[in-house]
Design a protein around this motif. Structure first.
Motif, mmCIF file in Angstrom:
data_model
loop_
_atom_site.group_PDB
_atom_site.id
_atom_site.type_symbol
_atom_site.label_atom_id
_atom_site.label_comp_id
_atom_site.label_asym_id
_atom_site.label_seq_id
_atom_site.Cartn_x
_atom_site.Cartn_y
_atom_site.Cartn_z
ATOM 1 N N LEU A 158 0.841 -1.103 -0.393
ATOM 2 C CA LEU A 158 -0.266 0.149 0.416
ATOM 3 C C LEU A 158 0.551 1.090 0.078
ATOM 4 O O LEU A 158 1.869 1.843 1.016
ATOM 5 N N GLU A 160 1.535 5.669 -0.110
ATOM 6 C CA GLU A 160 0.566 6.751 0.025
ATOM 7 C C GLU A 160 1.168 8.063 -1.205
ATOM 8 O O GLU A 160 2.816 7.864 -1.401
ATOM 9 N N ARG A 164 -4.143 10.737 -0.561
ATOM 10 C CA ARG A 164 -4.519 9.122 -1.370
ATOM 11 C C ARG A 164 -3.366 8.066 -1.097
ATOM 12 O O ARG A 164 -2.062 7.698 -1.057
ATOM 13 N N ARG A 165 -4.001 6.527 -1.667
ATOM 14 C CA ARG A 165 -3.020 5.484 -1.528
ATOM 15 C C ARG A 165 -3.710 5.379 -2.508
ATOM 16 O O ARG A 165 -4.993 4.368 -2.777
ATOM 17 N N TRP A 167 -2.473 0.251 -4.200
ATOM 18 C CA TRP A 167 -1.747 -0.635 -4.066
ATOM 19 C C TRP A 167 -0.814 -1.242 -5.277
ATOM 20 O O TRP A 167 -1.581 -1.059 -6.613
ATOM 21 N N GLN A 196 -3.963 -10.318 0.240
ATOM 22 C CA GLN A 196 -2.942 -9.200 0.254
ATOM 23 C C GLN A 196 -3.592 -7.704 0.241
ATOM 24 O O GLN A 196 -3.121 -6.816 1.184
ATOM 25 N N ILE A 197 -4.368 -7.669 -0.438
ATOM 26 C CA ILE A 197 -4.881 -5.795 -0.701
ATOM 27 C C ILE A 197 -6.242 -6.120 0.227
ATOM 28 O O ILE A 197 -7.295 -6.948 0.375
ATOM 29 N N ARG A 198 -6.644 -5.306 1.005
ATOM 30 C CA ARG A 198 -7.620 -4.930 2.727
ATOM 31 C C ARG A 198 -8.064 -4.030 2.405
ATOM 32 O O ARG A 198 -8.682 -3.678 3.576
ATOM 33 N N THR A 199 -8.297 -2.960 1.229
ATOM 34 C CA THR A 199 -8.486 -2.173 1.665
ATOM 35 C C THR A 199 -9.181 -1.761 -0.004
ATOM 36 O O THR A 199 -9.337 -2.748 -0.727
ATOM 37 N N LYS A 200 -10.276 -0.820 -0.600
ATOM 38 C CA LYS A 200 -11.141 -0.974 -1.549
ATOM 39 C C LYS A 200 -10.082 0.208 -2.556
ATOM 40 O O LYS A 200 -10.266 1.077 -3.546
ATOM 41 N N ASP A 201 -8.841 0.983 -1.689
ATOM 42 C CA ASP A 201 -7.675 1.574 -2.897
ATOM 43 C C ASP A 201 -7.425 0.876 -3.757
ATOM 44 O O ASP A 201 -7.602 -0.530 -4.344
ATOM 45 N N ARG A 219 -11.562 -6.271 -9.761
ATOM 46 C CA ARG A 219 -10.652 -5.459 -9.033
ATOM 47 C C ARG A 219 -8.504 -4.362 -9.047
ATOM 48 O O ARG A 219 -8.898 -3.939 -9.028
#
Length: 296
Positions: A158, A160, A164-165, A167, A196-201, A219
């Motif tokens: 991830l 920054e 914003r962020r 992956w 391993q991608i744990r957010t909606k970014d 995705r």
């Protein structure tokens, strides 16, 4: 690049004749040795916010060696990329060349040290390609680690950027273990990487071979791939022995869009099999996502 079969060698002979007839010096010297294009793509793929501008410089398939891609060429690559002032730099693997026409290897610590001069606020990331795995993996890993260049294998990080962020994922090579012409096994694990991608970014995925695109979920906003060299010898309408049949209409080169999913395949810089490029000049790719500004 794929292994060259006997049938492919016959086809390459025909392609070689065409290249020779069209200008052998150009194919063997001018295009591969002197040209270095910058190819820009401006995208707003699904899942990528327009207000998240990001510029990515993509290096692929350099295949460093003497005399075709020597250290002077590597330094020019570094200078060209740095002049673009990208936010992020990625290298898609196949760092060295090992085919029969190579006169001498360039020690990995030398070209890795040159890459350490690449400069981008978000850093430099690389994956390994099939040739890295087949011929010199441990030494290449050591050189990249020594130059503090991040190697990604079935990992996601991830990052920054501008408040914003996003992956960045990197897959293991899909042809890492070569047993014979028909039996190969990869080190890629797309499900483990995606887990391993744990957010909606949004997500950018690095893959050496473009084959994985068939399995890539929506995705992932963008997949970046190399491996094909754009065919290395490309004459529209002519068969190409370097490109698997299924690639020819889909995965040879450039911007691929299927079912709303986006992939960019770099034509790369170096060569394998034969020391020629024709119709596919070496290139650095620049991808500008969102509202990323062009270079002044």
């Amino acid at each position: 690049m794929p292994l060259i079969t006997r049938r492919a060698l016959l086809a390459s002979a025909g392609a070689g004749f065409l290249v020779a007839a069209s200008g052998g010096a150009y194919a063997g010297l001018v295009e591969p040795g002197l040209m270095l294009n910058v190819t820009e793509y401006r995208l707003k793929p699904p899942g990528w916010p327009e207000d998240l501008p990001l510029s990515i410089a993509v290096i692929a398939d350099v295949h460093v060696c003497e005399p075709f891609v020597p250290m002077s060429r590597v330094k020019r690559i570094v200078e060209t990329v740095n002049a673009l002032k990208p936010d992020l730099i990625v290298h898609l693997g196949d760092h060295e060349a090992t085919y029969r026409f190579v006169a001498a290897r360039v020690p990995p610590n030398e070209w890795a040290a040159a890459y350490a001069d690449l400069s981008a606020p978000l850093g430099l990331y690389t994956i390994l390609g099939n040739h890295d795995w087949w011929h010199n993996a441990d030494t290449i890993r050591g050189a990249l680690d020594g130059a503090r260049i991040r190697i990604m294998e079935n990992e996601a990080e991830l990052i920054e950027h501008r408040g914003r962020r996003f992956w960045l994922g990197g897959l293991g090579d899909q042809l890492a273990h070569l047993f014979d012409r028909r039996r190969r096994m990869g080190e890629d694990d797309l499900p483990a990487t995606l887990s391993q991608i744990r957010t909606k970014d949004p997500v950018v995925m690095l893959a050496h071979e473009p084959d994985i695109f068939d399995e890539m979920p929506a995705r992932v906003s963008l997949t970046l791939a190399g491996h094909t060299h754009g065919g290395q010898i490309y004459v529209p309408g002519m068969p190409n022995p370097f490109i698997p049949r299924d690639y020819r209409g889909r995965f040879r080169y450039g911007h691929v869009v299927e079912e709303g999913r986006h992939m960019i395949i770099s034509g790369g810089i170096g060569m394998s099999g034969l020391p020629v490029r024709f119709g596919v000049p070496p290139e650095i790719v620049v991808v500008r996502l969102g509202n990323a500004p062009a270079v002044a």
